[in-house]
Design a protein around this motif. Structure first.
Motif, PDB file in Angstrom:
ATOM      1  N   LYS A 381      65.235  71.051 109.448  1.00 34.13           N
ATOM      2  CA  LYS A 381      64.765  71.345 110.805  1.00 34.13           C
ATOM      3  C   LYS A 381      64.691  70.111 111.709  1.00 34.13           C
ATOM      4  N   LYS A 382      64.082  69.019 111.219  1.00 38.76           N
ATOM      5  CA  LYS A 382      63.818  67.884 112.096  1.00 38.76           C
ATOM      6  C   LYS A 382      64.109  66.560 111.392  1.00 38.76           C
ATOM      7  N   VAL A 383      64.608  65.596 112.178  1.00 44.24           N
ATOM      8  CA  VAL A 383      64.728  64.214 111.733  1.00 44.24           C
ATOM      9  C   VAL A 383      63.990  63.347 112.753  1.00 44.24           C
ATOM     10  N   TYR A 384      63.428  62.247 112.275  1.00 44.24           N
ATOM     11  CA  TYR A 384      62.571  61.401 113.104  1.00 44.24           C
ATOM     12  C   TYR A 384      63.264  60.074 113.376  1.00 44.24           C
ATOM     13  N   TYR A 385      63.482  59.784 114.671  1.00 47.62           N
ATOM     14  CA  TYR A 385      64.069  58.520 115.105  1.00 47.62           C
ATOM     15  C   TYR A 385      63.073  57.807 116.013  1.00 47.62           C
ATOM     16  N   PRO A 386      62.145  57.044 115.437  1.00 47.11           N
ATOM     17  CA  PRO A 386      61.145  56.357 116.258  1.00 47.11           C
ATOM     18  C   PRO A 386      61.771  55.205 117.050  1.00 47.11           C
ATOM     19  N   VAL A 387      61.175  54.912 118.193  1.00 46.14           N
ATOM     20  CA  VAL A 387      61.551  53.738 118.985  1.00 46.14           C
ATOM     21  C   VAL A 387      60.542  52.652 118.668  1.00 46.14           C
ATOM     22  N   LEU A 388      60.996  51.572 118.064  1.00 45.23           N
ATOM     23  CA  LEU A 388      60.081  50.519 117.651  1.00 45.23           C
ATOM     24  C   LEU A 388      59.849  49.524 118.785  1.00 45.23           C
ATOM     25  N   PHE A 389      58.776  48.754 118.657  1.00 48.21           N
ATOM     26  CA  PHE A 389      58.452  47.720 119.645  1.00 48.21           C
ATOM     27  C   PHE A 389      58.961  46.391 119.116  1.00 48.21           C
ATOM     28  N   SER A 390      59.888  45.798 119.858  1.00 46.91           N
ATOM     29  CA  SER A 390      60.559  44.584 119.422  1.00 46.91           C
ATOM     30  C   SER A 390      59.885  43.360 120.031  1.00 46.91           C
ATOM     31  N   GLN A 391      59.559  42.414 119.184  1.00 47.06           N
ATOM     32  CA  GLN A 391      58.835  41.218 119.609  1.00 47.06           C
ATOM     33  C   GLN A 391      59.783  40.211 120.267  1.00 47.06           C
ATOM     34  N   TYR A 392      59.330  39.573 121.360  1.00 44.09           N
ATOM     35  CA  TYR A 392      60.072  38.486 121.983  1.00 44.09           C
ATOM     36  C   TYR A 392      59.922  37.210 121.146  1.00 44.09           C
ATOM     37  N   ASN A 393      60.698  36.210 121.511  1.00 44.56           N
ATOM     38  CA  ASN A 393      60.676  34.915 120.834  1.00 44.56           C
ATOM     39  C   ASN A 393      59.294  34.279 121.006  1.00 44.56           C
ATOM     40  N   PRO A 394      58.527  34.133 119.909  1.00 42.35           N
ATOM     41  CA  PRO A 394      57.172  33.574 120.045  1.00 42.35           C
ATOM     42  C   PRO A 394      57.151  32.174 120.646  1.00 42.35           C
ATOM     43  N   SER A 395      58.191  31.371 120.389  1.00 41.68           N
ATOM     44  CA  SER A 395      58.209  30.015 120.935  1.00 41.68           C
ATOM     45  C   SER A 395      58.309  30.021 122.450  1.00 41.68           C
ATOM     46  N   LEU A 396      58.831  31.102 123.046  1.00 44.56           N
ATOM     47  CA  LEU A 396      58.887  31.211 124.498  1.00 44.56           C
ATOM     48  C   LEU A 396      57.640  31.896 125.054  1.00 44.56           C
ATOM     49  N   ILE A 397      57.124  32.880 124.327  1.00 43.23           N
ATOM     50  CA  ILE A 397      55.937  33.605 124.799  1.00 43.23           C
ATOM     51  C   ILE A 397      54.710  32.702 124.786  1.00 43.23           C
ATOM     52  N   TYR A 398      54.576  31.945 123.711  1.00 42.34           N
ATOM     53  CA  TYR A 398      53.381  31.118 123.536  1.00 42.34           C
ATOM     54  C   TYR A 398      53.721  29.638 123.680  1.00 42.34           C
ATOM     55  N   SER A 399      54.612  29.324 124.612  1.00 45.47           N
ATOM     56  CA  SER A 399      55.019  27.929 124.805  1.00 45.47           C
ATOM     57  C   SER A 399      53.881  27.062 125.334  1.00 45.47           C
ATOM     58  N   ASN A 400      52.870  27.687 125.921  1.00 46.44           N
ATOM     59  CA  ASN A 400      51.732  26.913 126.439  1.00 46.44           C
ATOM     60  C   ASN A 400      50.712  26.590 125.358  1.00 46.44           C
ATOM     61  N   LEU A 401      50.917  27.101 124.144  1.00 49.06           N
ATOM     62  CA  LEU A 401      50.018  26.829 123.025  1.00 49.06           C
ATOM     63  C   LEU A 401      50.664  25.826 122.081  1.00 49.06           C
ATOM     64  N   GLN A 403      50.727  26.075 118.896  1.00 53.03           N
ATOM     65  CA  GLN A 403      51.461  26.878 117.918  1.00 53.03           C
ATOM     66  C   GLN A 403      51.152  28.358 118.147  1.00 53.03           C
ATOM     67  N   PRO A 404      52.094  29.230 117.815  1.00 50.27           N
ATOM     68  CA  PRO A 404      51.872  30.675 118.023  1.00 50.27           C
ATOM     69  C   PRO A 404      50.692  31.174 117.205  1.00 50.27           C
ATOM     70  N   PRO A 405      50.001  32.209 117.669  1.00 51.47           N
ATOM     71  CA  PRO A 405      48.876  32.785 116.913  1.00 51.47           C
ATOM     72  C   PRO A 405      49.368  33.487 115.656  1.00 51.47           C
ATOM     73  N   PRO A 406      48.465  33.891 114.768  1.00 49.40           N
ATOM     74  CA  PRO A 406      48.873  34.620 113.557  1.00 49.40           C
ATOM     75  C   PRO A 406      49.644  35.905 113.898  1.00 49.40           C
ATOM     76  N   ILE A 407      50.408  36.362 112.922  1.00 47.43           N
ATOM     77  CA  ILE A 407      51.281  37.524 113.130  1.00 47.43           C
ATOM     78  C   ILE A 407      50.485  38.729 113.612  1.00 47.43           C
ATOM     79  N   GLU A 408      49.323  38.977 113.014  1.00 46.83           N
ATOM     80  CA  GLU A 408      48.537  40.158 113.385  1.00 46.83           C
ATOM     81  C   GLU A 408      48.152  40.133 114.859  1.00 46.83           C
ATOM     82  N   GLN A 409      47.910  38.948 115.407  1.00 47.87           N
ATOM     83  CA  GLN A 409      47.527  38.832 116.803  1.00 47.87           C
ATOM     84  C   GLN A 409      48.727  38.913 117.745  1.00 47.87           C
TER      85      GLN A 409
END
Length: 529
Positions: A381-401, A403-409
């Motif tokens: 009857k059904k198949v599931y095709y989820p749309v995942l949330f893709s992470q940006y490059n942490p070195s660019l997102i958190y360039s003002n820090l 080092q990047p925060p832990p993965i969970e954060q």
């Protein structure tokens, strides 16, 4: 001669006698029937007297009037009795509903009231929608924009998967919706004269007279269409406004779904990348072993490089957790994701209807996702095709820090931290039986890309329902993407587009591109102050 005249005379006399008999029969047959009391009145006045016939007619009229009055009273009494009985049945129905028991056959009592209520509901939808008058909004973010459309194009702000600001309607329901609205407008324009304010001049409108339209949908009200047609003159136009109201919510199904013992076989194709696999197993241990515990992991490994590290990671997990639902399949051939998933799916022999989750080593999932996987896939009857949330490059997102925060954060669904990977179809939950019946992957595809798209299209062409929705429990870690030179031109272009989209948001890339100008401006401002 005399005898001849005598014969004719006899024939004539016989004819006269016959006519008299027929006349008498006609009078007896057509004369009104009377009772004993009426007979005396007729004979007293004479059978053919005017007074007798008038008295008879008056008597019959009085009799019919009394009979009609009697029937009218009986009908009124029946109506009252029916209304009273209907009220009693409706009260019984309401009492039964409150008790959760619906008596058989009583549903029809509400058909007419439901139809009237439905019309009133549609009218209220129109009155509450922003069609004839504006509504007050708290901010500019609450405004619902219109789409503009012509005979062949739609100009839209929400571009969807195609990313096209203007396009021909791709979805059949969208095409049919606009075409039906245009046909309705032409029917109104070319209709009867009750639309005299529109059809003045008796002009016949054609699709070529349609200039453009505006449409938007209020999710709780309905869809409005404003359509503009050429008029009789250069500056003369005809505007039509239609509204397609949404009906009330209807219950389609109510069922209990038990997922307690529904095992998921997670199939992971892998080549090298031992460090990424170590990170994957850390999340697998936390989610699948410590919390869910109704999963199996099938790793299909290509080549021999780093295979010892992969085995060591699995052995360590088994020793520390006593979890043994692993299967490691070694393939001494060139890496192919589709080939690996195909082999992993066919290697499962325990149950034909096993639930499969096609996964990648850069994926992090939560217990909520595993629940969604079980609920949104159904065999046959059904198949599931989820749309995942893709992470940006942490070195660019958190360039003002520093080092990047832990993965969970870092796993935060925001526009500056990542994006919905709506062009990716690799992560999917489907039953093994459906996968085999659909024909599996295209085995001729080697390396990266396209095999998941082909499988996805197979399901779109089948009768199975494809559940496509964003998943708040499925994340893709950023990693450096290398586009191999040996890829075909279309695959290489797709790979580079994915690489560009995965680095950072548009605004963040703009800040980096104009970084020097921004710094020069800040220095100038500081000098002035």
């Amino acid at each position: 001669m005399f005898k001849r005249w005598m014969g004719l005379g006899r024939i004539g006399g016989f004819g006269v006698l016959l006519c008299c008999c027929l006349g008498l029969v006609y009078i007896l047959a057509c004369s009104p029937a009377v009772g004993p009391n009426q007979q005396a009145l007729l004979w007293a006045g004479g059978a053919n007297s005017r007074e007798g016939y008038m008295a008879l007619l008056q008597e019959r009229e009085d009799s019919h009037r009394h009979y009609i009055n009697s029937l009218t009273k009986q009908i009124a009494q029946l109506k009252d009795a029916l209304q009273e009985r209907t009220q009693q049945l409706q009260e019984s129905l309401e009492r039964a509903k409150t008790k959760g028991v619906l008596p058989l056959g009583l549903e029809s009592l509400h058909k007419a009231p439901e139809q009237n209520d439905l019309k009133e509901f549609f009218r209220s939808q129109l009155n509450q929608a922003e069609v004839s008058a504006g509504l007050k909004f708290s901010s500019e973010y609450a405004v619902i924009p219109f789409d503009t459309f012509t005979l062949g194009r739609v100009y839209q702000l929400e571009t969807g998967l195609t990313r096209h600001p203007e396009e021909r309607p791709v979805r059949k329901d969208r095409r049919d919706e606009l075409l039906t609205t245009l046909e309705t407008a032409l029917h109104v324009l070319n209709g009867p004269q009750q639309h005299s304010d529109i059809t003045a001049g008796k002009r016949t409108y054609a699709p070529s007279d349609f200039l453009q339209g505006l449409t938007r949908t209020e999710r709780d009200r309905g869809t409005v269409y404003e359509m503009l047609f050429k008029g009789g003159g250069v500056h003369d136009y005809t505007r039509l406004v239609f509204f397609r109201p949404f009906g009330p919510v209807m219950k389609v199904k109510s069922e209990r779904v038990d997922t307690a013992n529904l095992l998921i076989n997670i199939i992971l194709p892998l080549s090298k990348r031992a460090d990424a696999f170590r990170q994957f197993m850390g999340n697998f241990r936390k989610v699948c072993i410590n919390q869910d515990n109704v999963v199996h992991l099938t790793v299909v490994y290509f080549g021999r490089d780093q295979i010892d590290q992969v085995k060591a990671i699995l052995d360590r997990t088994t020793r520390e957790t006593r979890f043994r639902n692993f299967t490691l399949i070694q393939m001494n051939e060139e890496f192919s994701r589709g080939r690996g998933l195909e082999v992993g799916a066919r290697a499962w022999k325990r149950s034909q209807t096993a639930l499969l989750f096609f996964c990648d080593v850069d994926i992090l999932f939560t217990p909520d996702f595993l629940t969604s996987c079980r609920l949104n896939a159904e065999p046959g009857k059904k198949v599931y095709y989820p749309v995942l949330f893709s992470q940006y490059n942490p070195s660019l997102i958190y360039s003002n820090l520093t080092q990047p925060p832990p993965i969970e954060q870092q796993l935060v669904i925001q526009k500056d931290t990542g994006f919905w990977r709506d062009f990716g179809f690799g992560m999917t939950c489907q039953y093994r039986s459906d996968f085999l019946n659909i024909g599996g992957f295209d085995r001729s595809i080697k390396g990266w890309g396209l095999e998941d798209v082909h499988l996805y299209r197979k399901y779109l062409h089948s009768k199975l329902m494809v559940i496509r929705s964003p998943s708040r429990g499925l994340f893709h870690f950023w990693h450096e993407k290398h586009c191999a030179d040996e890829l075909t031109p279309d695959k290489y272009k797709m790979c580079m587009q994915t690489k560009a989209m995965s680095e950072a948001s548009h605004s963040r890339l703009g800040e980096l591109f104009f970084k020097q100008q921004i710094e020069d401006h800040l220095r100038a401002q500081n000098q002035r102050s």
